[in-house]
Design an enzyme around this catalytic site. Structure first.
Site, PDB file in Angstrom:
ATOM      1  CB  SER B 147      -0.909   0.032   1.289  1.00  0.00           C
ATOM      2  OG  SER B 147      -2.035   0.934   0.951  1.00  0.00           O
ATOM      3  CG  ASP B 223      -7.371  -2.913  -2.226  1.00  0.00           C
ATOM      4  OD1 ASP B 223      -8.194  -1.909  -1.681  1.00  0.00           O
ATOM      5  OD2 ASP B 223      -6.386  -3.130  -1.890  1.00  0.00           O
ATOM      6  CG  HIS B 256      -5.802  -2.230   1.115  1.00  0.00           C
ATOM      7  ND1 HIS B 256      -5.070  -2.315   0.100  1.00  0.00           N
ATOM      8  CD2 HIS B 256      -5.188  -1.356   2.035  1.00  0.00           C
ATOM      9  CE1 HIS B 256      -4.209  -1.419   0.031  1.00  0.00           C
ATOM     10  NE2 HIS B 256      -4.220  -0.937   1.181  1.00  0.00           N
TER      11      HIS B 256
END
Lengths: 277, 277
Positions: B147, B223, B256
């Protein structure tokens, strides 16, 4: 049953669920990993009782069981370690008693007997719930755990050899009736008469005639609780000449952290899969 | 350097350390996994910058990297995501800015410029410290992250292709200059002139001529941040006709969470090991 979370992992699903428990008289949370194979057919199930101070989350985050569970097609159920909630008796400053320290027994003494019934919860209510909601093959069940949860796994297996085909433990408390960190809890949960403690003590159960085919136990030699809390040699002594098999592996440099579990997790899952078919 | 913890795991050592950072003007914490092979010879090192809100601990607990790192003989270094401490500027109610959100850049604007120098910390101060204390082969370095840390890994690799031989990312922010959750932070850290943002934006770096041999990127299709925060297709577009290789894998059902990272961790470690020799 309430869905707390569901995440795809290693092709399967790691879920966390909650439900109103009649046994513990309150909401209980547990985690289930469902491997990809379970979308096609019922799969064997492993129960994982956790250690002191833990919830379902510790092994879910640090146990590293999903990769191999997905490979072998094992469903892994991780219950909480005690009843929870505002109305549940507790000793706030004592991590060896009350919330997070249910010791997988049915308490008989007030005020604990009201909610602390983790033995019945894990052997009766939770299996019924899991059977209802997941594609488990209840003819192929194994049980394993860590520390207090290793104690839980071994005593539950010894008392239910017809139900469980396999049992293993990471750094288990094998003789809680005389271990520093459990004597106080046993007295409060079960009363002063130590006869009542024996059915929740792996060594005493074996002495009293309980039998199970074989156990796998991994133990770190650098574990700070080894001499006063865990003492696997007592179980080694107890099973002598009983026909019970014990593979006890003592590991240099490993301590009581989850790194023992994650390091040897693959071995344990294979041990169970070999015996569950 | 202060030892916070050291635990044996998979035959190696998982440590957590702290030191007084001159770059960030305060104490910084980081984790290092040392595989068993490093007791005999210097080993390749992988740097793992983490995502928003994380510390060194998230990947250490949930990343499941140790088994394969031990097998391949890789040292894994996991820094914190921002400066810490009572005197460090922060926005307490904004998880996209301040502590836990350093974005691997050197801030130029007050009050952030005082402590927020994660780019220099990770590329200069921390490597010097790690080289001093661990048996790392600094000619064999790779970098990967998740991320915001994927953004960190990719921009750091693009700006230092002579230092890093390999780079990969889980769900990276590939164009933070225009992503919902980073525009606000970039403006505060770097000022309103967007020209200054380009050297911390993987897509802009490539447009401006930065080159790196190839990237591996894994991204979940479920996600929730995909369309507004991550948008890997922008990087796919940016590298077209540049000679930069991109293996972008889009995974059905993955979100995620860290389950994306743990599921594909083995692939990433092998990707790096293949390129680090």
């Amino acid at each position: 049953m309430k869905i707390i979370s569901q995440n795809t992992a290693f092709g399967g699903m790691q879920g966390v669920f909650a439900h109103d428990s009649k046994t513990c008289k309150g909401e209980m949370t547990f985690a289930v990993y469902v491997p990809p194979q379970a979308t096609r057919e019922p799969r064997p199930v492993l129960w994982y009782p956790s250690g002191l101070t833990c919830t379902h989350a510790n092994v879910m985050e640090k146990g590293e069981y999903r990769r191999m569970a997905a490979e072998l097609g094992l469903i892994i159920v991780c219950p909480d370690t005690s009843p929870r909630g505002a109305d549940v008796a507790d000793e706030l400053t004592n991590w060896q008693m009350g919330k997070g320290a249910g010791f997988y027994l049915d308490a008989t003494e007030a005020p604990w007997a009201e909610h602390y019934r983790m033995y019945s919860y894990i052997t009766e209510e939770l299996p019924a719930l899991v059977r209802e909601h997941f594609r488990v093959d209840m003819d192929r069940q194994g049980i394993f755990g860590h520390s207090m949860g290793g104690h839980g796994a071994m005593t539950i297996a010894l008392k239910n050899p017809e139900r469980f085909r396999s049992c293993s433990a990471f750094a288990p408390i094998v003789a809680p009736s005389s271990a520093d960190w459990s004597v106080g809890a046993f007295e409060k949960y079960l009363g002063a008469d130590k006869a009542a403690w024996r059915k929740y003590d792996a060594c005493a159960l074996v002495e009293d005639g309980a039998r199970f085919p074989e156990f796998l136990v991994d133990q770190g030699k650098a574990d700070g609780f080894l001499d006063n809390g865990l003492r696997p040699w007592l179980f080694e002594e107890a099973v002598k000449d009983t026909g019970i098999g014990l593979t006890l592996r003592m590991h240099e440099r490993y301590d009581h952290s989850y790194y023992l579990n994650s390091t040897f997790m693959d071995d344990h899952l294979r041990w169970h899969a070999d015996r569950l078919g």
